[in-house]
Motif scaffolding. Structure first.
Motif, PDB file in Angstrom:
ATOM      1  N   ALA A   1       0.365   3.694  -3.076  1.00 24.93           N
ATOM      2  CA  ALA A   1      -0.280   4.978  -2.782  1.00 24.93           C
ATOM      3  C   ALA A   1       0.670   6.152  -3.024  1.00 24.93           C
ATOM      4  CB  ALA A   1      -0.798   4.999  -1.338  1.00 24.93           C
TER       5      ALA A   1
ATOM      6  N   LEU B   1      -8.039   5.198  -0.024  1.00 24.42           N
ATOM      7  CA  LEU B   1      -7.669   3.938   0.609  1.00 24.42           C
ATOM      8  C   LEU B   1      -8.805   3.495   1.519  1.00 24.42           C
ATOM      9  CD1 LEU B   1      -3.964   4.701   1.682  1.00 24.42           C
ATOM     10  CD2 LEU B   1      -4.712   3.373  -0.309  1.00 24.42           C
TER      11      LEU B   1
ATOM     12  N   GLN C   1      -6.830  -0.612   4.604  1.00 22.28           N
ATOM     13  CA  GLN C   1      -5.542  -0.286   3.978  1.00 22.28           C
ATOM     14  C   GLN C   1      -4.816   0.803   4.757  1.00 22.28           C
ATOM     15  OE1 GLN C   1      -7.296   0.523  -0.012  1.00 22.28           O
ATOM     16  NE2 GLN C   1      -5.746  -0.910  -0.762  1.00 22.28           N
TER      17      GLN C   1
ATOM     18  N   VAL D   1       0.848  -1.201   0.000  1.00 18.49           N
ATOM     19  CA  VAL D   1       0.000   0.000   0.000  1.00 18.49           C
ATOM     20  C   VAL D   1       0.880   1.247   0.000  1.00 18.49           C
ATOM     21  CG1 VAL D   1      -1.744   1.324   1.262  1.00 18.49           C
ATOM     22  CG2 VAL D   1      -1.898  -1.176   1.171  1.00 18.49           C
TER      23      VAL D   1
END
Ligand code: HEC
Length: 137
Positions: free
Chosen positions: A70, A119, A123, A66
């Protein structure tokens, strides 16, 4: 005729306490004084607003991808993720707590964007756990 005066004095004392209690930020209103809508406070990333990830348990190994996807590493240095961004604080040095990470990731602040909506809460919990558990290692 002493009773009403005592009641009045108590009321005034109570009002003074309420007024002095919160640093002048909050305005307390009795039902009689409310007309129309009470303005919502603008959030600045302070305080404990809606942070659903705080009620979840993060999984650091799920948080690592993540962090990468991200784009956290574009702004943050974190040796565990192999990133060297310098826009935001160096997370190895900052060693943020889980709670702080959840708050920043969910709400953002200053140059830090909010990832709420981008998210899932799980997450956010995972990446917060990854950051807080691996920072400085
Ligand atoms: C566009 C750049 C940018 C991106 C992308 C970004 N951040 Fe940030 N981040 C910042 C900045 C700037 C701050 C400092 C905010 C402040 O305190 O004013 C910050 C603060 C933080 C903090 C608090 C650090 C401390 O000790 O104060 C954490 C934790 C954090 N970011 C984690 C993340 C994570 C995890 C991601 C990815 C989900 C991410 N950031 C994505 C710029 C970014």
């Amino acid at each position: 005729m002493r009773r009403p005066l005592t009641v009045l004095a108590l009321l005034l004392a109570a009002l003074a306490l309420v007024g002095a209690g919160c640093g002048g930020d909050e305005v307390s209103a009795t039902p009689e004084t409310i007309e129309g809508e009470v303005p919502e406070e603008t959030t600045t990333g302070e305080g404990n607003e809606d942070l659903p990830a705080l009620d979840l348990t993060g999984d650091a190994s799920a948080g690592e991808p993540v962090f990468a996807s991200a784009g956290c590493g574009a702004c943050h240095t974190l040796s565990a993720a192999g990133t060297s961004g310098t826009v935001g604080p160096n997370l190895d040095d900052a060693q943020p707590s889980y709670e702080l990470a959840v708050e920043r990731i969910t709400l953002g602040r200053g140059g830090m964007p909010s990832f709420e909506g981008q998210l899932e809460p799980q997450q956010i919990a995972d990446v917060a756990e990854f950051v807080s558990s691996s920072a400085g290692s």
